[in-house]
Design an enzyme around this catalytic site. Structure first.
Site, mmCIF file in Angstrom:
data_model
loop_
_atom_site.group_PDB
_atom_site.id
_atom_site.type_symbol
_atom_site.label_atom_id
_atom_site.label_comp_id
_atom_site.label_asym_id
_atom_site.label_seq_id
_atom_site.Cartn_x
_atom_site.Cartn_y
_atom_site.Cartn_z
ATOM 1 N N ARG A 139 36.287 20.108 29.279
ATOM 2 C CA ARG A 139 37.128 21.296 29.486
ATOM 3 C C ARG A 139 38.609 20.960 29.690
ATOM 4 O O ARG A 139 39.424 21.858 29.850
ATOM 5 C CB ARG A 139 36.582 22.101 30.671
ATOM 6 C CG ARG A 139 35.135 22.576 30.438
ATOM 7 C CD ARG A 139 34.758 23.750 31.306
ATOM 8 N NE ARG A 139 35.665 24.854 31.088
ATOM 9 C CZ ARG A 139 35.747 25.916 31.885
ATOM 10 N NH1 ARG A 139 34.947 26.006 32.933
ATOM 11 N NH2 ARG A 139 36.611 26.883 31.640
ATOM 12 N N ARG A 160 32.296 19.736 40.310
ATOM 13 C CA ARG A 160 33.552 19.890 39.564
ATOM 14 C C ARG A 160 34.805 19.596 40.399
ATOM 15 O O ARG A 160 35.848 19.269 39.837
ATOM 16 C CB ARG A 160 33.658 21.317 39.018
ATOM 17 C CG ARG A 160 32.539 21.725 38.076
ATOM 18 C CD ARG A 160 32.563 20.934 36.789
ATOM 19 N NE ARG A 160 31.433 21.270 35.937
ATOM 20 C CZ ARG A 160 31.408 22.301 35.102
ATOM 21 N NH1 ARG A 160 32.454 23.086 34.990
ATOM 22 N NH2 ARG A 160 30.332 22.531 34.378
ATOM 23 N N ASP A 218 33.806 26.590 26.324
ATOM 24 C CA ASP A 218 33.994 27.272 27.613
ATOM 25 C C ASP A 218 35.393 27.863 27.780
ATOM 26 O O ASP A 218 35.755 28.283 28.891
ATOM 27 C CB ASP A 218 33.712 26.288 28.755
ATOM 28 C CG ASP A 218 32.217 26.057 28.951
ATOM 29 O OD1 ASP A 218 31.485 27.054 29.102
ATOM 30 O OD2 ASP A 218 31.786 24.887 28.937
ATOM 31 N N GLU A 237 39.632 31.129 34.446
ATOM 32 C CA GLU A 237 39.807 31.018 35.901
ATOM 33 C C GLU A 237 39.825 29.565 36.374
ATOM 34 O O GLU A 237 40.526 29.212 37.316
ATOM 35 C CB GLU A 237 38.657 31.740 36.610
ATOM 36 C CG GLU A 237 38.604 31.443 38.098
ATOM 37 C CD GLU A 237 37.471 32.119 38.835
ATOM 38 O OE1 GLU A 237 36.303 31.865 38.520
ATOM 39 O OE2 GLU A 237 37.774 32.907 39.726
ATOM 40 N N ASP A 238 39.035 28.729 35.711
ATOM 41 C CA ASP A 238 38.893 27.357 36.188
ATOM 42 C C ASP A 238 40.149 26.514 35.987
ATOM 43 O O ASP A 238 40.262 25.425 36.543
ATOM 44 C CB ASP A 238 37.689 26.693 35.496
ATOM 45 C CG ASP A 238 36.399 27.351 35.926
ATOM 46 O OD1 ASP A 238 36.289 27.684 37.120
ATOM 47 O OD2 ASP A 238 35.522 27.576 35.069
ATOM 48 N N CYS A 280 35.404 34.546 36.358
ATOM 49 C CA CYS A 280 35.762 33.382 35.519
ATOM 50 C C CYS A 280 36.647 33.717 34.327
ATOM 51 O O CYS A 280 37.319 32.836 33.797
ATOM 52 C CB CYS A 280 34.519 32.727 34.933
ATOM 53 S SG CYS A 280 33.154 32.643 36.018
ATOM 54 N N HIS A 309 29.901 26.788 41.244
ATOM 55 C CA HIS A 309 31.201 26.927 41.905
ATOM 56 C C HIS A 309 31.048 27.680 43.226
ATOM 57 O O HIS A 309 30.117 28.486 43.380
ATOM 58 C CB HIS A 309 32.161 27.721 41.013
ATOM 59 C CG HIS A 309 32.672 26.969 39.819
ATOM 60 N ND1 HIS A 309 32.614 27.478 38.539
ATOM 61 C CD2 HIS A 309 33.259 25.749 39.717
ATOM 62 C CE1 HIS A 309 33.148 26.600 37.690
ATOM 63 N NE2 HIS A 309 33.538 25.541 38.384
HETATM 64 C C1 CIR Z 1 31.118 25.612 32.830
HETATM 65 O O1 CIR Z 1 30.081 25.030 33.128
HETATM 66 O O2 CIR Z 1 32.220 25.125 33.051
HETATM 67 C C2 CIR Z 1 31.024 26.948 32.153
HETATM 68 N N1 CIR Z 1 29.845 26.982 31.337
HETATM 69 C C3 CIR Z 1 30.976 28.075 33.151
HETATM 70 C C4 CIR Z 1 32.246 28.184 33.941
HETATM 71 C C5 CIR Z 1 32.233 29.359 34.834
HETATM 72 N N2 CIR Z 1 33.445 29.462 35.570
HETATM 73 C C6 CIR Z 1 33.538 29.935 36.782
HETATM 74 O O3 CIR Z 1 32.538 30.241 37.421
HETATM 75 N N3 CIR Z 1 34.730 29.995 37.333
#
Ligand code: CIR
Length: 251
Positions: free
Chosen positions: A84, A129, A59, A64-65, A246, A159
């Site tokens: 992550r 999360r 990932d 962004e996360d 993201c 999210h």
């Molecule tokens: C996750 O589940 O963390 C990733 N497959 C997708 C993250 C997407 N991020 C976002 O919407 N900010």
């Protein structure tokens, strides 16, 4: 404007999934779509700062996360998905050249995708999360800077920004199937087409609105309202439960 970005991992198809079931990801297509996404960011006026690749982090492209970057400082996240957490360090290292840093600490968890920022207002999604402690730490860092920070419980999708995103200075695109419009009563709310509940994630960069061509009904609706869209095919990222916000951190 600088966009922090990272390339797609060869293990992209092993990404985390929470609300979606796994469908085959075409890695070659994903890499091609990501290149078009980077071009769209450049067309919108961004200089790209490319983070070191993390081939073992499926990932890792979803930078962004990892952080919330505001003009005054950046808050480094503590991602809710344990898989992550190794993505954080490289983002922290890069951002520290641009911003003063604060860090979310255990037991807090926070994903950047759960944080919607519009002017001095911040909405935080409490999700699988992002937990209460993550929210409270973010709140305590930002309230002294004059931000109004509030939480919204969101269990309908991954999210908060899967359900609502910024499309103008005071406008949001929102999926009413996933989040109640009443939380955003101070803003102008544009709703996604009822047949496209997953269409609420758009990326506003300067005056450019980067948007997935994969949601044609909503794209048509927002175009008719006068928004000028830069459409990109985002099919493979969508299968990974991601959206257009993201893939970058804007500084
Ligand atoms: C996750 O589940 O963390 C990733 N497959 C997708 C993250 C997407 N991020 C976002 O919407 N900010």
């Amino acid at each position: 404007m600088i966009a922090l970005v990272r390339s797609i991992s060869p293990r992209f198809a092993e990404c985390e999934l929470t609300h979606l079931s796994r469908s085959p990801i075409d890695l070659t297509l994903a890499v091609r779509q990501h290149a078009a996404y980077l071009k769209a960011l450049e067309n919108a006026g961004c200089d790209l700062e490319i983070l070191s690749p993390l081939p073992d982090c499926p990932d890792g492209v979803f930078v962004e996360d990892m952080a919330i970057a505001l003009p005054e400082l950046a808050i480094i996240s503590r991602p809710g998905a344990i898989s992550r957490r190794t993505e954080v360090d490289s983002v922290q290292e890069s951002i520290s050249h641009h911003r003063k840093i604060k860090v979310i600490e255990a037991p807090g968890t926070l994903d950047g995708g759960d944080v919607l920022w519009i002017n001095k207002n911040i909405w935080v999604g409490l999700s699988s999360r992002t937990n209460q402690s993550g929210f409270e730490q973010l709140h305590d860092h930002l309230v002294p800077l004059g931000y109004h920070v509030r939480a919204i419980t969101n269990t309908a999708c991954l999210h908060l920004k899967s359900a609502v995103s910024k499309i103008g200075p005071n406008q949001v695109l929102l999926s009413p199937a996933w989040i109640e419009p009443k939380h955003f009563s101070t803003l102008e709310v544009v709703e996604t087409d009822p047949n496209e509940p997953d269409a609420a994630n758009a990326l506003l960069v300067n005056t450019h609105l980067i948007y997935p061509s994969n949601f044609p009904k909503t794209a048509e609706k927002i175009s008719e309202l006068g928004y000028h869209l830069q459409l990109i095919d985002n099919s493979e990222v969508i299968k990974a439960e991601g959206g257009v916000t993201c893939g970058c951190i804007l500084l």
